[in-house]
Design a protein around this motif. Structure first.
Motif, PDB file in Angstrom:
ATOM      1  N   VAL A  92       0.835  -1.206   0.000  1.00 26.44           N
ATOM      2  CA  VAL A  92       0.000   0.000   0.000  1.00 26.44           C
ATOM      3  C   VAL A  92       0.868   1.255   0.000  1.00 26.44           C
ATOM      4  CG1 VAL A  92      -1.688   1.333   1.330  1.00 26.44           C
ATOM      5  CG2 VAL A  92      -1.959  -1.140   1.098  1.00 26.44           C
ATOM      6  N   THR A  93       1.938   1.244   0.792  1.00 24.59           N
ATOM      7  CA  THR A  93       2.869   2.374   0.785  1.00 24.59           C
ATOM      8  C   THR A  93       3.457   2.581  -0.609  1.00 24.59           C
ATOM      9  OG1 THR A  93       3.468   2.055   3.111  1.00 24.59           O
ATOM     10  CG2 THR A  93       4.994   3.312   1.764  1.00 24.59           C
ATOM     11  N   GLY A  94       3.839   1.477  -1.266  1.00 25.67           N
ATOM     12  CA  GLY A  94       4.395   1.580  -2.614  1.00 25.67           C
ATOM     13  C   GLY A  94       3.422   2.195  -3.595  1.00 25.67           C
ATOM     14  N   VAL A  95       2.156   1.786  -3.521  1.00 31.58           N
ATOM     15  CA  VAL A  95       1.137   2.337  -4.428  1.00 31.58           C
ATOM     16  C   VAL A  95       0.937   3.829  -4.161  1.00 31.58           C
ATOM     17  CG1 VAL A  95      -1.303   2.253  -5.070  1.00 31.58           C
ATOM     18  CG2 VAL A  95      -0.043   0.121  -4.690  1.00 31.58           C
ATOM     19  N   ILE A  96       0.829   4.197  -2.886  1.00 35.19           N
ATOM     20  CA  ILE A  96       0.642   5.610  -2.531  1.00 35.19           C
ATOM     21  C   ILE A  96       1.847   6.435  -2.954  1.00 35.19           C
ATOM     22  CG2 ILE A  96       0.472   7.197  -0.569  1.00 35.19           C
ATOM     23  CD1 ILE A  96      -1.227   5.028   0.839  1.00 35.19           C
ATOM     24  N   TRP A  97       3.018   5.904  -2.708  1.00 28.21           N
ATOM     25  CA  TRP A  97       4.265   6.581  -3.096  1.00 28.21           C
ATOM     26  C   TRP A  97       4.291   6.829  -4.603  1.00 28.21           C
ATOM     27  CZ3 TRP A  97       9.534   3.608  -3.088  1.00 28.21           C
ATOM     28  CH2 TRP A  97      10.588   4.481  -3.356  1.00 28.21           C
ATOM     29  N   ALA A  98       3.896   5.838  -5.385  1.00 28.09           N
ATOM     30  CA  ALA A  98       3.868   5.998  -6.840  1.00 28.09           C
ATOM     31  C   ALA A  98       2.847   7.052  -7.263  1.00 28.09           C
ATOM     32  CB  ALA A  98       3.550   4.655  -7.504  1.00 28.09           C
ATOM     33  N   LEU A  99       1.655   7.000  -6.698  1.00 33.17           N
ATOM     34  CA  LEU A  99       0.597   7.937  -7.077  1.00 33.17           C
ATOM     35  C   LEU A  99       0.905   9.358  -6.642  1.00 33.17           C
ATOM     36  CD1 LEU A  99      -2.568   5.766  -6.363  1.00 33.17           C
ATOM     37  CD2 LEU A  99      -1.422   6.180  -8.558  1.00 33.17           C
ATOM     38  N   TRP A 100       1.754   9.502  -5.649  1.00 35.78           N
ATOM     39  CA  TRP A 100       2.199  10.835  -5.208  1.00 35.78           C
ATOM     40  C   TRP A 100       2.902  11.586  -6.342  1.00 35.78           C
ATOM     41  CZ3 TRP A 100       7.331  12.604  -4.035  1.00 35.78           C
ATOM     42  CH2 TRP A 100       7.407  13.783  -3.282  1.00 35.78           C
ATOM     43  N   HIS A 101       3.457  10.825  -7.298  1.00 40.26           N
ATOM     44  CA  HIS A 101       4.088  11.425  -8.479  1.00 40.26           C
ATOM     45  C   HIS A 101       3.077  11.661  -9.616  1.00 40.26           C
ATOM     46  CE1 HIS A 101       7.383   9.182  -6.432  1.00 40.26           C
ATOM     47  NE2 HIS A 101       8.162  10.133  -6.882  1.00 40.26           N
ATOM     48  N   GLY A 102       1.781  11.474  -9.337  1.00 35.57           N
ATOM     49  CA  GLY A 102       0.751  11.418 -10.365  1.00 35.57           C
ATOM     50  C   GLY A 102       0.799  12.460 -11.458  1.00 35.57           C
ATOM     51  N   PRO A 103       0.747  13.754 -11.142  1.00 33.90           N
ATOM     52  CA  PRO A 103       0.750  14.768 -12.211  1.00 33.90           C
ATOM     53  C   PRO A 103       1.995  14.714 -13.092  1.00 33.90           C
ATOM     54  CG  PRO A 103      -0.007  15.730 -10.161  1.00 33.90           C
ATOM     55  CD  PRO A 103       0.513  14.354  -9.820  1.00 33.90           C
ATOM     56  N   LEU A 104       3.140  14.391 -12.499  1.00 28.70           N
ATOM     57  CA  LEU A 104       4.364  14.275 -13.294  1.00 28.70           C
ATOM     58  C   LEU A 104       4.295  13.065 -14.218  1.00 28.70           C
ATOM     59  CD1 LEU A 104       7.138  15.082 -10.639  1.00 28.70           C
ATOM     60  CD2 LEU A 104       5.975  16.649 -12.201  1.00 28.70           C
ATOM     61  N   LEU A 105       3.784  11.952 -13.701  1.00 29.10           N
ATOM     62  CA  LEU A 105       3.647  10.745 -14.521  1.00 29.10           C
ATOM     63  C   LEU A 105       2.723  10.988 -15.703  1.00 29.10           C
ATOM     64  CD1 LEU A 105       3.314   8.055 -11.709  1.00 29.10           C
ATOM     65  CD2 LEU A 105       5.169   8.204 -13.371  1.00 29.10           C
ATOM     66  N   ALA A 106       1.687  11.787 -15.488  1.00 27.29           N
ATOM     67  CA  ALA A 106       0.723  12.069 -16.552  1.00 27.29           C
ATOM     68  C   ALA A 106       1.363  12.805 -17.717  1.00 27.29           C
ATOM     69  CB  ALA A 106      -0.448  12.880 -15.995  1.00 27.29           C
TER      70      ALA A 106
END
Length: 289
Positions: free
Chosen positions: A165-179
């Motif tokens: 869960v931490t890994g998923v949240i950590w990844a999504l924290w980069h969301g706008p940049l990933l987009a």
């Protein structure tokens, strides 16, 4: 142990404080290419998970007793060594996979790194020194993700689930940049969703490695050191293997997105899996002792 309701409230406050400023900067100051066009604000992004953990601890009156701010238990030296060795070995293993299975023609010795060992070694040394020098910056994330979020999640779910869960949240924290193409570019099918999936997978397995370092030492500093070395060493050392001595990219059997996935992810997944197994084994031993 606090009640489930209190733990959920603490996690909620932490996530709002960690995500809100990061998303605001990533959206308002996006360069539309996976980066931030304000250098100062971009440099502060890694600090918000730590700032969020500090504010949450103060607001909820948790204190800092379990913040893991010491340099570690006796015998932690080998884990600090592992925190350095893993990021240094990762790009070389990835380069070997790249040239064995993905580059259509051309040997590893023909690469920009292989053809100029002195320059390659200098780049590696500079990247390592840079990572060590900026390890405090990595503390900005690790005080939050490994030092606060994962332990709070462990109060609700088993450790492996908390790590995922931490890994998923950590990844999504980069969301706008990933987009906009952060890390994996834009030139691939299923953009940007493929980048989100890749980032989630990568962060889950790195979450396991960094959590293992944190649990073995009782300190967030080895994870912060490893985190920054990954950031500075991986791209600096790996990318010269993707180019020949003339500065031209090798021809691949796939596109650049899958080149990165197939080259870099195997060692990430193997080491993350081994770390998860060791964490679970240690926890089982502690439970039965």
């Amino acid at each position: 142990m606090p009640s489930k309701k209190k733990t959920l409230l603490r996690i909620f406050i932490y996530l709002v404080l960690a995500f809100a400023p990061a998303f605001a900067i990533e959206l308002i100051f996006s360069d539309k290419n996976g980066g931030v066009n304000n250098l100062f604000l971009g440099a502060t992004l890694m600090l918000y998970p730590a700032i969020a953990s500090v504010i949450t601890r103060l607001v909820t009156k948790e204190g800092f007793r379990d913040a893991m701010l010491g340099f570690g238990k006796r015998g932690s030296g080998k884990y600090y060594a592992a925190a350095v060795i893993y990021p240094v070995v990762l790009p070389f293993v990835s380069a070997l996979i790249l040239h064995l299975f993905i580059v259509e023609n051309g040997r590893i010795s023909d690469s920009a790194f292989g053809s100029d060992i002195v320059m390659g070694a200098a780049s590696l040394l500079i990247a390592v020194i840079s990572g060590i020098a900026t390890a405090f910056h990595g503390l900005g994330e690790e005080l939050g993700w490994r030092g606060y979020l994962t332990p709070r999640l462990e109060q609700l779910v088993p450790t492996p689930v908390a790590i995922v869960v931490t890994g998923v949240i950590w990844a999504l924290w980069h969301g706008p940049l990933l987009a906009y193409g952060y890390n994996f570019g834009r030139d691939y099918d299923f953009f940007p969703y493929g980048g989100f999936i890749a980032m989630i997978v990568m962060c889950i397995f790195w979450s396991a490695v960094l959590t293992w370092l944190t649990k073995r030492t009782g300190s967030v500093y080895p994870a912060a050191l490893c985190h920054m070395l990954i950031d500075t060493v991986l791209t600096t050392v790996f990318m010269p293997f993707a180019y020949n001595a003339d500065g031209e990219k090798f021809a691949y059997r796939t596109n650049e997105f899958w080149m990165l996935i197939l080259s870099v992810f195997p060692m990430i997944i193997v080491c993350g899996t081994v770390s998860m197994v060791m964490i679970c084994k240690k926890k089982k031993q502690a439970t039965t002792a």
